[in-house]
Design an enzyme around this catalytic site. Structure first.
Site, PDB file in Angstrom:
ATOM      1  N   ARG A   1       8.900 -50.046  -4.990  1.00 32.61           N
ATOM      2  CA  ARG A   1       9.560 -51.145  -4.307  1.00 32.61           C
ATOM      3  C   ARG A   1       8.690 -52.399  -4.222  1.00 32.61           C
ATOM      4  NH1 ARG A   1      13.473 -52.883  -0.961  1.00 32.61           N
ATOM      5  NH2 ARG A   1      12.703 -54.361   0.582  1.00 32.61           N
TER       6      ARG A   1
ATOM      7  N   ARG B   1       1.742 -41.229  -4.581  1.00 32.61           N
ATOM      8  CA  ARG B   1       2.018 -42.665  -4.578  1.00 32.61           C
ATOM      9  C   ARG B   1       1.110 -43.378  -3.578  1.00 32.61           C
ATOM     10  NH1 ARG B   1       7.300 -44.141  -2.660  1.00 32.61           N
ATOM     11  NH2 ARG B   1       6.156 -46.091  -2.682  1.00 32.61           N
TER      12      ARG B   1
ATOM     13  N   LYS C   1      -3.182 -48.895   0.414  1.00 28.72           N
ATOM     14  CA  LYS C   1      -2.116 -49.054  -0.589  1.00 28.72           C
ATOM     15  C   LYS C   1      -1.350 -50.351  -0.348  1.00 28.72           C
ATOM     16  CE  LYS C   1       2.149 -46.933  -0.184  1.00 28.72           C
ATOM     17  NZ  LYS C   1       3.217 -47.937  -0.347  1.00 28.72           N
ATOM     18  N   ASN C   2      -0.956 -50.569   0.892  1.00 27.11           N
ATOM     19  CA  ASN C   2      -0.089 -51.717   1.162  1.00 27.11           C
ATOM     20  C   ASN C   2      -0.836 -53.044   1.113  1.00 27.11           C
ATOM     21  OD1 ASN C   2       1.958 -49.925   1.379  1.00 27.11           O
ATOM     22  ND2 ASN C   2       2.264 -50.143   3.594  1.00 27.11           N
TER      23      ASN C   2
ATOM     24  N   ARG D   1      17.397 -50.738   1.420  1.00 21.47           N
ATOM     25  CA  ARG D   1      16.230 -51.631   1.508  1.00 21.47           C
ATOM     26  C   ARG D   1      16.519 -52.883   0.703  1.00 21.47           C
ATOM     27  NH1 ARG D   1      10.733 -48.191   1.066  1.00 21.47           N
ATOM     28  NH2 ARG D   1       9.857 -50.057   1.993  1.00 21.47           N
ATOM     29  N   PRO D   2      17.294 -53.781   1.307  1.00 20.24           N
ATOM     30  CA  PRO D   2      17.682 -54.980   0.572  1.00 20.24           C
ATOM     31  C   PRO D   2      16.506 -55.928   0.367  1.00 20.24           C
ATOM     32  CG  PRO D   2      18.457 -55.080   2.847  1.00 20.24           C
ATOM     33  CD  PRO D   2      17.789 -53.757   2.672  1.00 20.24           C
TER      34      PRO D   2
ATOM     35  N   ASP E   1      17.281 -59.359   0.410  1.00 16.11           N
ATOM     36  CA  ASP E   1      17.891 -60.654   0.724  1.00 16.11           C
ATOM     37  C   ASP E   1      16.909 -61.631   1.373  1.00 16.11           C
ATOM     38  OD1 ASP E   1      18.023 -58.661   2.756  1.00 16.11           O
ATOM     39  OD2 ASP E   1      19.327 -59.939   3.954  1.00 16.11           O
ATOM     40  N   LEU E   2      16.030 -61.125   2.220  1.00 16.31           N
ATOM     41  CA  LEU E   2      15.100 -62.029   2.926  1.00 16.31           C
ATOM     42  C   LEU E   2      14.069 -62.611   1.959  1.00 16.31           C
ATOM     43  CD1 LEU E   2      14.523 -59.921   6.166  1.00 16.31           C
ATOM     44  CD2 LEU E   2      16.252 -61.656   5.716  1.00 16.31           C
TER      45      LEU E   2
ATOM     46  N   ILE F   1      12.839 -49.189  12.310  1.00 14.89           N
ATOM     47  CA  ILE F   1      12.608 -50.010  11.107  1.00 14.89           C
ATOM     48  C   ILE F   1      13.516 -49.576   9.951  1.00 14.89           C
ATOM     49  CG2 ILE F   1      10.879 -50.894   9.459  1.00 14.89           C
ATOM     50  CD1 ILE F   1      10.146 -51.661  12.293  1.00 14.89           C
TER      51      ILE F   1
ATOM     52  N   CYS G   1      10.611 -45.633  -2.095  1.00 11.52           N
ATOM     53  CA  CYS G   1      11.058 -44.523  -1.242  1.00 11.52           C
ATOM     54  C   CYS G   1      12.480 -44.776  -0.756  1.00 11.52           C
ATOM     55  CB  CYS G   1      10.134 -44.392  -0.033  1.00 11.52           C
ATOM     56  SG  CYS G   1       8.673 -43.426  -0.347  1.00 11.52           S
TER      57      CYS G   1
ATOM     58  N   ASP H   1       5.367 -45.977   9.176  1.00 10.79           N
ATOM     59  CA  ASP H   1       4.749 -45.087   8.185  1.00 10.79           C
ATOM     60  C   ASP H   1       3.956 -43.950   8.828  1.00 10.79           C
ATOM     61  OD1 ASP H   1       5.820 -46.676   6.249  1.00 10.79           O
ATOM     62  OD2 ASP H   1       3.951 -47.604   5.626  1.00 10.79           O
TER      63      ASP H   1
HETATM   64  C1  UD1 Z   1       6.340 -52.506   3.933  1.00  9.22           C
HETATM   65  C2  UD1 Z   1       5.423 -51.367   3.569  1.00  9.22           C
HETATM   66  C3  UD1 Z   1       6.011 -50.047   4.015  1.00  9.22           C
HETATM   67  C4  UD1 Z   1       6.347 -50.103   5.489  1.00  9.22           C
HETATM   68  C5  UD1 Z   1       7.188 -51.327   5.818  1.00  9.22           C
HETATM   69  C6  UD1 Z   1       7.408 -51.511   7.313  1.00  9.22           C
HETATM   70  C7  UD1 Z   1       4.339 -52.143   1.551  1.00  9.22           C
HETATM   71  C8  UD1 Z   1       4.142 -51.958   0.087  1.00  9.22           C
HETATM   72  N1  UD1 Z   1       5.243 -51.345   2.127  1.00  9.22           N
HETATM   73  O1  UD1 Z   1       7.562 -52.305   3.237  1.00  9.22           O
HETATM   74  O2  UD1 Z   1       5.054 -49.028   3.760  1.00  9.22           O
HETATM   75  O3  UD1 Z   1       7.048 -48.936   5.847  1.00  9.22           O
HETATM   76  O4  UD1 Z   1       6.547 -52.518   5.331  1.00  9.22           O
HETATM   77  O5  UD1 Z   1       6.211 -51.587   7.971  1.00  9.22           O
HETATM   78  O6  UD1 Z   1       3.665 -52.929   2.184  1.00  9.22           O
HETATM   79  N2  UD1 Z   1      14.713 -55.873   5.179  1.00  9.22           N
HETATM   80  C9  UD1 Z   1      15.901 -56.518   4.947  1.00  9.22           C
HETATM   81  N3  UD1 Z   1      15.949 -57.457   3.955  1.00  9.22           N
HETATM   82  C10 UD1 Z   1      14.865 -57.763   3.193  1.00  9.22           C
HETATM   83  C11 UD1 Z   1      13.649 -57.101   3.439  1.00  9.22           C
HETATM   84  C12 UD1 Z   1      13.590 -56.155   4.431  1.00  9.22           C
HETATM   85  O7  UD1 Z   1      16.905 -56.265   5.611  1.00  9.22           O
HETATM   86  O8  UD1 Z   1      14.979 -58.627   2.312  1.00  9.22           O
HETATM   87  C13 UD1 Z   1      14.636 -54.838   6.226  1.00  9.22           C
HETATM   88  C14 UD1 Z   1      14.315 -53.456   5.650  1.00  9.22           C
HETATM   89  O9  UD1 Z   1      15.471 -52.831   5.186  1.00  9.22           O
HETATM   90  C15 UD1 Z   1      13.689 -52.768   6.813  1.00  9.22           C
HETATM   91  C16 UD1 Z   1      12.961 -53.910   7.542  1.00  9.22           C
HETATM   92  O10 UD1 Z   1      13.518 -55.108   7.050  1.00  9.22           O
HETATM   93  O11 UD1 Z   1      14.691 -52.248   7.660  1.00  9.22           O
HETATM   94  C17 UD1 Z   1      11.468 -53.945   7.354  1.00  9.22           C
HETATM   95  O12 UD1 Z   1      11.181 -53.934   5.989  1.00  9.22           O
HETATM   96  P1  UD1 Z   1       9.902 -54.654   5.375  1.00  9.22           P
HETATM   97  O13 UD1 Z   1       8.973 -55.075   6.471  1.00  9.22           O
HETATM   98  O14 UD1 Z   1      10.367 -55.693   4.429  1.00  9.22           O
HETATM   99  O15 UD1 Z   1       9.248 -53.467   4.580  1.00  9.22           O
HETATM  100  P2  UD1 Z   1       8.631 -53.484   3.135  1.00  9.22           P
HETATM  101  O16 UD1 Z   1       7.924 -54.767   2.874  1.00  9.22           O
HETATM  102  O17 UD1 Z   1       9.658 -53.014   2.164  1.00  9.22           O
END
Ligand code: UD1
Length: 420
Positions: A92, A397, A22-23, A121-122, A124-125, A327, A116, A305
């Site tokens: 997302r 999903r 999926k990812n 889950r911001p 900003d990055l 995480i 989810c 996950d």
């Molecule tokens: C992806 C995976 C998800 C997995 C996660 C962590 C997909 C579709 N989803 O989600 O299944 O659980 O990686 O392995 O690939 N964060 C910020 N700001 C941002 C982005 C992220 O603070 O702009 C924080 C998040 O809140 C979280 C952490 O960074 O605490 C990791 O998130 P991230 O690696 O971005 O996860 P996703 O890409 O959303």
């Protein structure tokens, strides 16, 4: 709403091919619009998130055809650069379209994504990465508006190795003049799969799988064929199911090196695991012992996950299993729900303590998110009686015909759609 009915106590046995990831497929579907071209993807799982992403592609003007596990996308007729809230709210990972649309059209407008509920889950990055490449990013009434028809290669330093932000930066960087270096990049196998696809598409890209990714240019190809990586989290879930229920299963279509940490914990818990290239066999007598403490980390650490399904497998393990979730801040909702089966779970902040109990007994459960829902199925396989899991389509999903897969291994599982 789907109601899953699982009667525990059956051992699992047999061989099963694991679904595509999926990812991996979601960002690749977004990447398919980077240039006007045709993409043929194989090994695509049939998931709700994939269907929604295909709807987004059609909304943008692409032609999409699906046949079995193959999807053909023609992104030449792309005509839009906006995704409405009705589609964005569904998942997302739709935010990855930001980098892709920006790269193709020089501008993009998306509403903030759904997905989810695992705590805040911001994005900003993601936005900072696009700004570093020269995009003008503003937020207006819940929409993100991105403009940048002249992106420039730059050093993008991620404060944490966010998977999604790394992907967005990779996609946008393909359209940038000059060299982009993404530092502290996420190293997940799905990032490597995205690089593989982008290279086939004509991007000069290297370093995925390490903490530094370089994007040096893009000469788009007219046609790309790509096979989606096997899903390491689906594989981990099936192994946890067998560990909990007891049995002897072999999974094919896997890269065991992608889920070593999960197999380590299951071995410590007393499972017998044999890996060969492309297969993994797990034997369990269903009587586990608590493995060493598990701390979720970015890849190659223990995947967040896989935390819920492993926790479910440990509910009857002798001793106390300790999980630390680093995480996501709100990823223990399943743990509290699993108490209804008789599990002994306590939570202190980011740490969950699971004291093994002799027996679990069936109770109605509500799935609150994708992996938490899968954890409930794993726990129900080891519980006495028939557990009903009420699920607002979270599990579908991310899992392709999970009921058929588990039934093929001998589980007593069925599901019904019910109107709310
Ligand atoms: C992806 C995976 C998800 C997995 C996660 C962590 C997909 C579709 N989803 O989600 O299944 O659980 O990686 O392995 O690939 N964060 C910020 N700001 C941002 C982005 C992220 O603070 O702009 C924080 C998040 O809140 C979280 C952490 O960074 O605490 C990791 O998130 P991230 O690696 O971005 O996860 P996703 O890409 O959303």
């Amino acid at each position: 709403m789907t109601i899953w009915r699982v009667t525990g106590g059956r051992r699992l046995s047999g061989e099963l091919a694991v679904q595509g990831s999926k990812n991996a497929v979601l960002p690749i579907l977004a990447a398919s619009i980077l240039a006007p071209c045709e993409t043929l993807l194989t090994g695509v799982p049939d998931l709700r998130d994939v269907r929604i992403t295909l709807r987004i592609l059609r909304h943008l003007g692409c032609t999409v055809e699906r046949e079995g596990d193959q999807i053909r996308i023609d992104s030449r007729p792309l005509s839009g650069c906006e995704i409405p809230h009705s589609l964005m709210r569904e998942l997302r990972s739709s935010v990855i379209f930001l980098g892709a649309i920006l790269a193709r059209c020089g501008q993009a407008r998306l509403s903030l994504p759904g997905g989810c509920e695992l705590g805040p889950r911001p994005v900003d990055l993601h936005l900072e990465a696009l700004r570093a490449l020269g995009a003008d990013v503003t937020e207006q009434g819940g929409d993100i508006i991105c403009k940048g028809s002249d992106l420039r290669g730059a050093r993008v330093i991620l404060p944490i190795p966010s998977v999604g932000a790394t992907e967005n930066a990779m996609l946008a960087a393909c359209a940038a003049r000059g060299v982009t270096v993404i530092s502290n990049a996420a190293r997940e196998p799905e990032i490597v799969d995205l690089q593989k696809y982008l290279r086939a598409l004509g991007a000069r890209l290297s370093g995925a799988g390490s903490a530094e990714i370089r994007v040096e240019g893009f000469a788009p190809a007219p046609f790309v064929r790509h096979r989606i990586l096997p899903d390491r989290i689906a594989a981990a879930t099936l192994l946890c199911a067998c560990a909990a229920a007891g049995g002897d299963i072999t999974l094919t279509n896997v890269f065991p090196s992608h889920f070593l940490t999960v197999m380590d914990s299951l071995s410590e818990a007393g499972c017998d695991i044999i890996t060969k290239s492309g297969t993994v066999t797990l034997r369990s007598d269903g009587r586990l012992i608590a493995p060493r403490p598990i701390v979720t980390r970015p890849y190659p650490g223990f995947p967040t996950d896989a935390q819920p399904p492993l926790m479910a497998a440990c509910l009857r393990a002798r001793g106390t299993t300790v999980f630390t979730e680093t995480i996501f801040s709100n990823r223990y909702r399943h743990a509290l729900e699993l108490r209804r089966l008789g599990a002994d779970v306590s939570i202190e902040g980011r740490v969950a303590f699971i004291s093994g109990v002799e027996r679990l007994t069936a109770a109605p459960l509500t799935a609150g998110d994708l992996r938490g829902g899968a954890a409930m199925i794993v726990a129900a396989l080891a519980a006495e009686g028939t557990t009903e899991i009420f699920d607002e389509e979270h599990i579908r999903r991310g899992y392709d015909r999970l009921e058929q897969q588990l039934a093929a291994l001998g589980a007593d599982i069925s599901c019904d759609r019910a109107s709310n």
